[in-house]
Design a protein around this motif. Sequence first.
Motif, short mmCIF file in Angstrom:
data_model
loop_
_atom_site.label_atom_id
_atom_site.label_comp_id
_atom_site.label_asym_id
_atom_site.label_seq_id
_atom_site.Cartn_x
_atom_site.Cartn_y
_atom_site.Cartn_z
N UNK A 135 -12.25 -4.02 2.42
CA UNK A 135 -11.38 -3.02 1.80
C UNK A 135 -10.24 -2.61 2.72
N UNK A 136 -10.55 -2.39 3.99
CA UNK A 136 -9.51 -2.02 4.96
C UNK A 136 -8.51 -3.16 5.14
N UNK A 137 -9.02 -4.40 5.25
CA UNK A 137 -8.14 -5.56 5.41
C UNK A 137 -7.23 -5.73 4.18
N UNK A 138 -7.82 -5.59 2.98
CA UNK A 138 -7.03 -5.74 1.76
C UNK A 138 -5.99 -4.63 1.64
N UNK A 139 -6.35 -3.42 2.03
CA UNK A 139 -5.39 -2.32 1.99
C UNK A 139 -4.20 -2.60 2.91
N UNK A 140 -4.48 -3.13 4.09
CA UNK A 140 -3.40 -3.49 5.01
C UNK A 140 -2.51 -4.58 4.42
N UNK A 141 -3.15 -5.63 3.87
CA UNK A 141 -2.38 -6.75 3.34
C UNK A 141 -1.53 -6.33 2.14
N UNK A 142 -2.09 -5.53 1.25
CA UNK A 142 -1.33 -5.08 0.06
C UNK A 142 -0.21 -4.13 0.46
N UNK A 143 -0.49 -3.22 1.38
CA UNK A 143 0.56 -2.31 1.84
C UNK A 143 1.71 -3.08 2.50
N UNK A 144 1.36 -4.11 3.26
CA UNK A 144 2.36 -4.95 3.91
C UNK A 144 3.28 -5.61 2.88
N UNK A 145 2.71 -6.04 1.75
CA UNK A 145 3.47 -6.73 0.72
C UNK A 145 4.19 -5.76 -0.23
N UNK A 146 3.59 -4.63 -0.51
CA UNK A 146 4.08 -3.75 -1.57
C UNK A 146 5.12 -2.73 -1.10
N UNK A 147 5.03 -2.29 0.13
CA UNK A 147 5.95 -1.23 0.57
C UNK A 147 7.39 -1.71 0.45
N UNK A 148 8.18 -0.91 -0.18
CA UNK A 148 9.58 -1.26 -0.35
C UNK A 148 9.88 -2.20 -1.50
N UNK A 149 8.86 -2.72 -2.20
CA UNK A 149 9.10 -3.62 -3.33
C UNK A 149 9.62 -2.81 -4.52
N UNK A 150 10.56 -3.35 -5.30
CA UNK A 150 11.08 -2.62 -6.46
C UNK A 150 9.97 -2.32 -7.46
N UNK A 151 9.90 -1.07 -7.88
CA UNK A 151 8.90 -0.65 -8.86
C UNK A 151 7.50 -0.54 -8.33
#
Length: 224
Positions: A135-151
Amino acid sequence: MSDHPPAPVPARFQEWEQRTEVPLFAASLLFLLGYATRVLTPHDAEPWHGLALALVAATWLLFALDYAVRLRLSGLGHRFVRVHWLDTVVLVLPLLRPLRLLKVYTAVQKRRDRPRLSLYARVMSYAGVTALLLGFSAALAVYHQERGAPGASIRTFGDAVWWACETLTTVGYGDAVPVTPAGRVVAAFLMACGLALLGAVTGSFSSWLLQVFRREDEKPPESG
């Protein structure tokens, strides 16, 4: 299907695996620490950002060296990739190394006469620790990809942690969802892991309850 029995595992391969599982698990925690530092700190936060990159690179090289040694000692040649597919997966995606926790536990128990935990406690402990690290690893990976993405609805690491909890527990409120292709791939994998871990815990707990009730039923009635 082939009728031939599986080839015996070479003794040197078993010895190497037993000796390195625990140190490599510690290295995987260092990798996770370095990756978390790179994701959660600003790019201009030196020297921490550079040190985190060096830590990630060094631990990954350690994983690659271990993979090469395992391939050599196994005697399987190119078939090693298929037979030991989990080793290949965690080499390409080191954030998935928590999936090797079962092998880590097995390596530790081989050094002892008997397991210290019951079967049910082992299943639930493995599922709990694996869920926490994944869960912690996935949260890091998703935050890395999602932050700043449109919408994007996952804008902070707190949002990513909340999303990971929703996904692992199969609740899925829908208030935080990935919008990038890479984020959705992580989400799909975490959904599958959440279902598997939840099923393991539920099945183990149900089996334990049945065992307890069976023991109660088998007890002779107390004489008045």
